[in-house]
Structures are given as structure tokens and as C-alpha cells.
Design a protein around this motif. Sequence first.
Motif, short mmCIF file in Angstrom:
data_model
loop_
_atom_site.label_atom_id
_atom_site.label_comp_id
_atom_site.label_asym_id
_atom_site.label_seq_id
_atom_site.Cartn_x
_atom_site.Cartn_y
_atom_site.Cartn_z
N ASP A 1 8.21 19.26 -6.60
CA ASP A 1 8.75 18.25 -7.21
C ASP A 1 9.41 18.93 -8.80
OD1 ASP A 1 8.36 16.53 -5.20
OD2 ASP A 1 6.60 15.54 -5.99
N GLN B 1 14.06 9.83 -2.33
CA GLN B 1 12.70 8.73 -2.47
C GLN B 1 11.98 9.73 -3.55
OE1 GLN B 1 11.74 5.88 -2.03
NE2 GLN B 1 13.71 5.63 -0.87
N ALA B 2 12.32 11.22 -3.47
CA ALA B 2 11.68 11.95 -4.70
C ALA B 2 12.23 11.67 -6.11
CB ALA B 2 11.77 13.35 -4.41
N ARG C 1 10.58 8.55 -7.01
CA ARG C 1 9.34 8.46 -7.54
C ARG C 1 9.12 8.92 -8.84
NH1 ARG C 1 5.49 12.99 -6.97
NH2 ARG C 1 3.68 12.46 -6.68
N LYS D 1 9.86 6.20 -11.53
CA LYS D 1 8.75 5.36 -11.67
C LYS D 1 7.69 5.86 -12.45
CE LYS D 1 9.13 2.66 -7.04
NZ LYS D 1 8.41 2.51 -5.72
N MET D 2 7.44 7.15 -12.43
CA MET D 2 6.39 7.91 -13.47
C MET D 2 6.93 7.92 -14.74
SD MET D 2 5.39 11.22 -10.88
CE MET D 2 4.42 11.86 -11.81
N VAL E 1 2.33 6.29 -8.60
CA VAL E 1 3.05 6.25 -7.43
C VAL E 1 2.24 6.64 -6.24
CG1 VAL E 1 5.38 6.68 -8.57
CG2 VAL E 1 3.72 8.54 -7.88
N GLU E 2 0.89 6.98 -6.39
CA GLU E 2 -0.06 7.43 -5.26
C GLU E 2 -1.49 6.67 -5.46
OE1 GLU E 2 -1.30 11.50 -7.32
OE2 GLU E 2 -0.05 11.57 -5.26
#
Length: 409
Positions: A104, A136-137, A140, A143-144, A150-151
Motif C-alpha cells: 500500500d 478500493q485501496a 482505504r 478513510k485513514m 478501516v480494519e
Amino acid sequence: MPRFIAIFSSNPSRLAIAQRLSPRIKICPPDGLLLEVTARFEGTALEKLLRQIHPLKVGVSSTRITAILAAQTQSGTVVPPGKEGDFLASLPVHLLSLALPEPDCKLLSIFSQWGIRTLGELAALPEEELVARLGQAGLRLQKMARGQDVESFPSHVEGPHFEESQELEWTLDSLESLTFILGRILEQLCARLRNYGLAVRALCLVLRLDDRTIYERTLHLASPTCHPKLLLSLLRLDLQSHPPNSGIVGVSLQAIPAPPRLIQYSLLEPPLPNPEKMSHTLGRLTALLGKSNIGSPTLRDTHRPDAIESAPFAAPAAPAEKRRKKKEKRAAQITQLSLRRFRPPRPTRIRSHQIVTCAGPWRSSGDWWTGTNQKWARDEWDVELLDGSICRIYWDHCKKNWFLEGIYD
């Protein structure tokens, strides 16, 4: 609402201290921990961490990503609930690499090419366009950047520790007395192991002697077992060969657990040896011959011919019928020559006029860097002679001579 405390420290006692403050802990390699606490206990936990762990980087927030970045960038920061996005907005985008796996992290360079410098700029990007370009990466990462987790939170659960100790009121000076104590300890250890569905792979015995020294022995088993009488017999044999030099005032025994070995017997094959009887036999042989003289021959990691060494014996796994049949079928389809080797190789004086055809040389050498007489170097040839035989010969550069290594059948 739960609160998260992120700490980063090289102090080896950080995990033990954190476990006294919260049952929910996540390990953040290489030296980080993430604690989940209640809002009421937040201040008390933070005070104890600052007082007991040195050096320490710490950050507190309602989300895990914000707490981690707060600890790494502005140690001691306590982010109020709902203010995560405001705190992260001014931080550089590349700081997300502190909480991301390596694949990532490659996406962060794309944001730099787009001119995105801060987490606030990343959080403000349109979601649909971002997903269309990075998938989607990318969503993600956005959102961070907004301070959202996210998890899920996989808390660290320490496995059971199988160890029993006993302090003695008097000094033991005989093996029989020690055997009685070890028998009771092994009964307790094996009962605990059976409750977890485990067996013993190795035993670590620590004896405190009356001369203030520590005597340690480690016993590795050929196959995991959970039978206390067998384990006691093996310990007794080992102590008979290596007795302590003084009286015993304390006993500690630790069991290294492993899943029990399950054997599926076949109706069409001979039965496999009992692993428990095998462990007992190996223990008796070790006591009689010494540990260095018991083991299984294994190939060394070298190209030197016939280079083997002795490794600790391990019980073989039950053969897989399908794999065996497949191997036999493949072997039947391939016709190969077999080399009947001479051990040791025989010096030879084969002349060139005796050779019909040849293949080679195949050159190999090793251990020349050690500076000892263990170095070797050879050129191997396969030759067909006038009488129709095919041989493997080689020239030994160290002995300056030809040798016959074997004949092909």
C-alpha cells in the motif's frame, strides 16, 4: 466510546506493563503497542505509562490510526473525540506509511505525483473519482486520512505457558528423591496440556542447587507425547548420564507444547513404529552412547560428494498412499541409468586409446576459503570404454591423480 493509546518504546517490559492496564492490546512491529481503554480510565492509564516506560512515544485518540500518527509525530498528544480529521489535516501524506504494509505504501507516491501533499488534501478528494483511478485501496487510504479505522482490532492474546515449579524444604541429594518430585510435576503439566489438546515436544529442566548455581537440561523428543510416565523415564535416563554436581533446593520444569502426532494406519501396509516406544529407546541409547552419537544422517549444504552429518532424530510422517503411487508411476515411465559407486573411489590408469567416447568435464570445488586440508576440487567425466562399460572418472586437483568413482549399470 473506547479510546486508544498508541505507545512506541524500546523498553523490553512495555508489553508486560501494558497487559496490566488493558486486556485488549495489538502489537505494532517492531516496537509499538496499541491499547484499548475506556474514556474514564484513559487518564490513569496514560499516567502509569508515562511513569513506568522510558523512553516513550505516546498518542491518544478515539481511532487507532490517529493515535498511531499522534504518537509518531507529536508524542504526548491527546486528540479529543471528533477532532481526528482536524488533527490529521496538516500532516504529510507519506506519514501513512507508518501504519501501512509495503504494497500500500507504493500508492503514496501516486499522490505525490498528483500534487497531494497533506492528509487534508487527500481527505478532500472526490470518492468516486478516487475509486475509479486507484480502486478500493485508494478509498482505504482516504478513510485513514480522515481518521477512520478501516480494519477490525485484533487484540493480542498470549498463549498458555506450561511451567511448574517447586521450592524444597530440604536439600535433595539422590536421583530417587528427585524422580518423585518430577513425577508429580509431570502429572500436573500433562493434565494441563491435555485440556488444551496439546502434547510435549521438549522439556526444559532447571534445578537450583545449594551452592547457588543453576543446573539446566533440555530434552527434545522424537515425537510429541503427553504420557507422564514416559517423560519421567526419559528425564531419569538423562539425569543418570548428566547428574547435577550439588544438592537440589528448587525444581522448575517447562514443557514446550506441540500438536499431538496423529497417525492414520493402513490395512495394506506394515504398522509404523510406536512413537512413544521410539522416544524411550532413543533416550536409553542417548544415555548409553552420548547425544553426539545418536541421530539421523542428513546431506550437508555442499556439493562435496558423500558429505553428510548427523541431525536430531525425528519420527517419520506416515506415508501418503497417493503420493507414493504417483511417484512409482512416474518412475516406471522414465528409464534411467544407475551409478554403482565405489567407496572409497579407486585410483585408475585409464588411457586415452581405451576410451570410445566421453562427456564432460563437470567441475566442482569447495572449502578452499577455509585454508585447511578440507578443500577439494575435481573434474568429472563419463566415459565409454572399448569393452562397452560406461564409467564415471574424475581428476582430483588436490591429489593430482585420476580416480574411478563408479560404473553405470
